[in-house]
Design a protein around this motif. Structure first.
Motif, PDB file in Angstrom:
ATOM      1  N   GLY A 106      -0.522   3.047  14.342  1.00 49.63           N
ATOM      2  CA  GLY A 106      -0.922   3.603  15.633  1.00 49.63           C
ATOM      3  C   GLY A 106      -1.811   4.822  15.472  1.00 49.63           C
ATOM      4  O   GLY A 106      -2.812   4.972  16.178  1.00 49.63           O
ATOM      5  N   ILE A 107      -1.469   5.704  14.520  1.00 49.66           N
ATOM      6  CA  ILE A 107      -2.283   6.892  14.270  1.00 49.66           C
ATOM      7  C   ILE A 107      -3.661   6.486  13.748  1.00 49.66           C
ATOM      8  O   ILE A 107      -4.695   7.011  14.179  1.00 49.66           O
ATOM      9  N   ALA A 108      -3.674   5.547  12.806  1.00 52.78           N
ATOM     10  CA  ALA A 108      -4.937   5.115  12.192  1.00 52.78           C
ATOM     11  C   ALA A 108      -5.879   4.487  13.216  1.00 52.78           C
ATOM     12  O   ALA A 108      -7.082   4.767  13.237  1.00 52.78           O
ATOM     13  N   PRO A 123     -13.932   6.629  14.021  1.00 53.15           N
ATOM     14  CA  PRO A 123     -13.509   5.262  13.696  1.00 53.15           C
ATOM     15  C   PRO A 123     -12.077   5.229  13.170  1.00 53.15           C
ATOM     16  O   PRO A 123     -11.554   6.278  12.790  1.00 53.15           O
ATOM     17  N   PRO A 124     -11.450   4.046  13.118  1.00 58.10           N
ATOM     18  CA  PRO A 124     -10.080   3.945  12.599  1.00 58.10           C
ATOM     19  C   PRO A 124      -9.980   4.483  11.178  1.00 58.10           C
ATOM     20  O   PRO A 124     -10.910   4.367  10.378  1.00 58.10           O
ATOM     21  N   LEU A 125      -8.848   5.081  10.852  1.00 57.13           N
ATOM     22  CA  LEU A 125      -8.625   5.659   9.531  1.00 57.13           C
ATOM     23  C   LEU A 125      -8.120   4.606   8.551  1.00 57.13           C
ATOM     24  O   LEU A 125      -7.445   3.657   8.951  1.00 57.13           O
ATOM     25  N   PRO A 126      -8.448   4.742   7.267  1.00 56.64           N
ATOM     26  CA  PRO A 126      -7.872   3.828   6.274  1.00 56.64           C
ATOM     27  C   PRO A 126      -6.367   4.026   6.173  1.00 56.64           C
ATOM     28  O   PRO A 126      -5.868   5.153   6.264  1.00 56.64           O
ATOM     29  N   ILE A 154      -4.417  13.545   3.620  1.00 56.00           N
ATOM     30  CA  ILE A 154      -3.625  12.310   3.582  1.00 56.00           C
ATOM     31  C   ILE A 154      -2.274  12.573   4.215  1.00 56.00           C
ATOM     32  O   ILE A 154      -1.577  13.523   3.832  1.00 56.00           O
ATOM     33  N   LEU A 155      -1.905  11.753   5.173  1.00 54.65           N
ATOM     34  CA  LEU A 155      -0.562  11.783   5.754  1.00 54.65           C
ATOM     35  C   LEU A 155       0.216  10.602   5.198  1.00 54.65           C
ATOM     36  O   LEU A 155      -0.184   9.451   5.398  1.00 54.65           O
ATOM     37  N   ALA A 156       1.290  10.886   4.475  1.00 57.67           N
ATOM     38  CA  ALA A 156       2.132   9.835   3.910  1.00 57.67           C
ATOM     39  C   ALA A 156       3.444   9.778   4.679  1.00 57.67           C
ATOM     40  O   ALA A 156       4.098  10.811   4.882  1.00 57.67           O
ATOM     41  N   ILE A 157       3.813   8.582   5.102  1.00 52.74           N
ATOM     42  CA  ILE A 157       5.019   8.358   5.909  1.00 52.74           C
ATOM     43  C   ILE A 157       5.857   7.291   5.228  1.00 52.74           C
ATOM     44  O   ILE A 157       5.423   6.142   5.096  1.00 52.74           O
ATOM     45  N   ASP A 158       7.066   7.645   4.789  1.00 46.95           N
ATOM     46  CA  ASP A 158       7.946   6.683   4.117  1.00 46.95           C
ATOM     47  C   ASP A 158       9.270   6.609   4.858  1.00 46.95           C
ATOM     48  O   ASP A 158      10.080   7.532   4.829  1.00 46.95           O
ATOM     49  N   THR A 159       9.479   5.490   5.553  1.00 46.11           N
ATOM     50  CA  THR A 159      10.746   5.239   6.251  1.00 46.11           C
ATOM     51  C   THR A 159      11.347   3.909   5.793  1.00 46.11           C
ATOM     52  O   THR A 159      12.078   3.261   6.537  1.00 46.11           O
ATOM     53  N   VAL A 193      -6.284  14.501  10.131  1.00 49.39           N
ATOM     54  CA  VAL A 193      -5.882  13.498   9.133  1.00 49.39           C
ATOM     55  C   VAL A 193      -7.062  12.563   8.863  1.00 49.39           C
ATOM     56  O   VAL A 193      -7.725  12.088   9.795  1.00 49.39           O
ATOM     57  N   THR A 194      -7.338  12.307   7.585  1.00 55.84           N
ATOM     58  CA  THR A 194      -8.468  11.452   7.208  1.00 55.84           C
ATOM     59  C   THR A 194      -8.034  10.090   6.672  1.00 55.84           C
ATOM     60  O   THR A 194      -8.850   9.174   6.565  1.00 55.84           O
ATOM     61  N   ALA A 195      -6.755   9.953   6.305  1.00 57.14           N
ATOM     62  CA  ALA A 195      -6.229   8.668   5.828  1.00 57.14           C
ATOM     63  C   ALA A 195      -4.707   8.734   5.865  1.00 57.14           C
ATOM     64  O   ALA A 195      -4.121   9.820   5.896  1.00 57.14           O
ATOM     65  N   LEU A 196      -4.108   7.556   5.867  1.00 52.87           N
ATOM     66  CA  LEU A 196      -2.644   7.480   5.897  1.00 52.87           C
ATOM     67  C   LEU A 196      -2.145   6.595   4.770  1.00 52.87           C
ATOM     68  O   LEU A 196      -2.886   5.747   4.251  1.00 52.87           O
ATOM     69  N   ALA A 197      -0.877   6.800   4.403  1.00 49.81           N
ATOM     70  CA  ALA A 197      -0.256   5.984   3.365  1.00 49.81           C
ATOM     71  C   ALA A 197       1.168   5.672   3.771  1.00 49.81           C
ATOM     72  O   ALA A 197       1.880   6.535   4.293  1.00 49.81           O
ATOM     73  N   VAL A 198       1.573   4.428   3.537  1.00 50.41           N
ATOM     74  CA  VAL A 198       2.937   3.988   3.842  1.00 50.41           C
ATOM     75  C   VAL A 198       3.400   3.033   2.746  1.00 50.41           C
ATOM     76  O   VAL A 198       2.583   2.430   2.053  1.00 50.41           O
ATOM     77  N   PRO A 199       4.721   2.855   2.611  1.00 48.10           N
ATOM     78  CA  PRO A 199       5.206   1.803   1.718  1.00 48.10           C
ATOM     79  C   PRO A 199       4.891   0.430   2.295  1.00 48.10           C
ATOM     80  O   PRO A 199       5.017   0.192   3.502  1.00 48.10           O
TER      81      PRO A 199
END
Length: 234
Positions: free
Chosen positions: A93-95, A100-103, A15-20, A69-75
């Motif tokens: 953009g990464i997903a 196939p596109p990542l969740p 999981i890649l989590a990005i919080d900006t 990366v298998t999934a992403l998370a953002v606020p």
């Protein structure tokens, strides 16, 4: 048998989590069992030039690459218009670049603050700066399974927040000196979370996302859009 990921072995889950969402920026990599890497800092509104190099450096230090990366998370929001847009656009953009596109899991921003707080007091107020001396705030109640949002997030000032908090409450998040002074002077029955618990951590965001994915949720990145609060309630 030790089920922890061995060094240099590719993770099955990443999981890649990005919080900006605000000036408080955080990135994390989580393999479902441990936090592989995390970095948090206060940005002087330089998200555009800081986040992508920081993300690449995080992956490099962890010995990983974006294709793992298998999934992403953002606020989801609330947050600053520019901050939310930058994080959401990067994650989207990464997903969508994957096949196939990542969740892409979107988590209410104040839920990230709440998740990190101990339930030693039955009520919580999570806050973050909204600019022009205003706050985004959310009220939560402690339950056996975690903090439960009490209504929708709202925009307020420290003074109006003091009028809404009438019972013993833990206040956590982006608390400035003016907020401490206002709430203390008003006699509001609050306890302030320590600085280490006020940092909005991407590792916490990643763990919320992991739980939601484990429940069967598979959010489509193509529909991802931020949530903004636009007005202060009467």
């Amino acid at each position: 048998m030790n089920s922890a990921r061995q060094p240099n072995s590719p993770p099955d889950t990443l999981i890649l989590a990005i919080d900006t969402a605000t000036r408080s920026v955080s990135l994390a990599l989580h393999d479902g069992q441990q936090i592989i890497a995390e970095e948090s800092w206060l940005s002087a509104s330089h998200h555009t030039v800081e986040v992508t190099p920081a993300l690449q450096a995080l992956l490099t230090r962890a010995g990983l690459h974006m294709q793992q990366v298998t999934a992403l998370a953002v606020p989801l929001g609330p947050g600053s218009y520019t901050g939310l847009r930058i994080g959401m656009s990067l994650a989207k953009g990464i997903a969508l670049a994957a096949d196939p596109p990542l969740p892409l899991v979107r988590v209410p921003t104040l839920d990230i603050v709440a998740e990190a707080q101990p339930r030693t007091i039955p009520r919580l107020c999570a806050v973050m700066q909204a600019g022009r001396r205003r706050l985004n705030a959310g009220l939560y109640l402690a339950t056996p399974t975690g903090w439960h949002a009490e209504g929708e997030p709202f925009i307020c000032t420290w003074a109006t927040l003091a009028g809404r908090v009438t019972a013993a409450t833990l206040v956590a998040g982006e608390i400035d000196a003016a907020g401490r002074e206002t709430l203390t002077a008003s006699g509001t029955p609050v306890t302030f979370a320590p600085p280490s618990q006020n940092v909005r951590r991407a590792a916490v965001l990643a763990e919320i996302a992991l739980r939601r994915l484990a429940s069967g949720e598979m959010p489509d990145a193509r529909s991802a859009a931020p949530l903004y609060l636009s007005s202060e309630p009467a």
